[in-house]
Design an enzyme around this catalytic site. Structure first.
Site, PDB file in Angstrom:
ATOM      1  N   ASN A  33      10.452  72.728 124.973  1.00  0.00           N
ATOM      2  CA  ASN A  33      11.764  72.418 125.534  1.00  0.00           C
ATOM      3  C   ASN A  33      12.521  73.718 125.742  1.00  0.00           C
ATOM      4  OD1 ASN A  33      14.066  70.840 126.305  1.00  0.00           O
ATOM      5  ND2 ASN A  33      14.944  71.201 124.282  1.00  0.00           N
ATOM      6  N   HIS A  47      16.487  75.237 125.894  1.00  0.00           N
ATOM      7  CA  HIS A  47      17.856  74.880 125.538  1.00  0.00           C
ATOM      8  C   HIS A  47      18.753  76.079 125.814  1.00  0.00           C
ATOM      9  CE1 HIS A  47      20.993  72.653 123.518  1.00  0.00           C
ATOM     10  NE2 HIS A  47      21.331  73.784 122.922  1.00  0.00           N
TER      11      HIS A  47
END
Ligand code: GAR
Length: 220
Positions: free
Chosen positions: A120, A122
């Site tokens: 991911n 971020h």
């Protein structure tokens, strides 16, 4: 003649296949696709998934004729939804999953299905400012530096082992838009680097720490 052995070998030796999940603009998805197309990331695109039909990234993916599935998430129970996404990814032989602005928490089922193979990005220096509106949180807190983080996904919110980070100074003149734009530039570069590193396999996990594996010695 194409023998079974040839078939097995080609499946074994094929490039790793990526699944990219997004919910909105999809600029990180585009950066990953560009890095795959240029050969910088040695992988193939297996499937793009959007949970929103009208996400701008969807129009782009269609234009590029990339393998795409819209799996709308509105009103669906988390694990039941994730089972459909995982089934679609598996159908396309996806080995690694990249969350690229995919604004949903993953269920334990999804995480177990691709354990340590889900990345991911971020827009903050984690563990600072997890969750939504990370750039706004950074400005409100008054930090002098923020940035972005690529990490492995585990059951916690933005909390899995960190793969790579890039630092971006916060300027006195910044508002949320200006800061987000400078962070985004770094996100595109960092995501491709982190993915390339993970695909190289030259790392190991020690607790939360993702460490570079020592190069094998010439003598063995
Ligand atoms: C990016 O800034 C990404 O870091 C952020 O959403 C944006 C998506 O932009 N993700 C998160 O905040 C996840 N917690 P994009 O659709 O243009 O890639």
């Amino acid at each position: 003649m194409f023998s079974m052995a040839d078939h097995l070998e080609s499946a074994e030796s094929r490039r790793p296949r990526l699944g990219i999940l997004f919910s909105g603009r999809g600029s990180n998805c585009q950066a990953i696709v560009a890095a795959v197309n240029s050969g910088h990331i040695p992988a193939e695109i297996g499937l793009l998934v959007s949970n929103r039909e009208h996400a701008p990234g969807v129009a782009w993916a269609r234009q590029q004729q990339l393998p795409l599935r819209i799996i709308a998430s509105a009103g669906r129970e988390r694990e039941e939804y994730d089972r459909e996404v995982v089934a679609s990814l598996r159908e396309q032989g996806v080995d690694w999953v990249c969350l690229a602005g995919f604004m949903r928490l993953l269920s334990a089922y999804f995480i177990a299905a691709y354990r340590n193979r889900i990345l991911n990005i971020h827009p903050s220096l984690l563990p600072a400012f997890p969750g939504l509106e990370a750039q706004r949180q950074a400005l409100e807190y008054g930090v002098r530096y923020s940035g972005c983080t690529v990490h492995l996904v585990d059951e916690s919110l933005d909390g899995g082992p960190i793969i790579a980070q890039a630092v971006v100074p916060v300027l006195d003149t910044d508002d949320e838009t200006a800061l987000a734009a400078r962070i985004l530039e770094q996100e595109h570069r960092l995501y491709a680097e982190a993915l390339r590193y993970m695909l190289s396999g030259g790392y190991y996990l020690q607790g939360r720490r993702l460490l570079r594996a020592p190069a094998p010695s010439a003598t063995g």
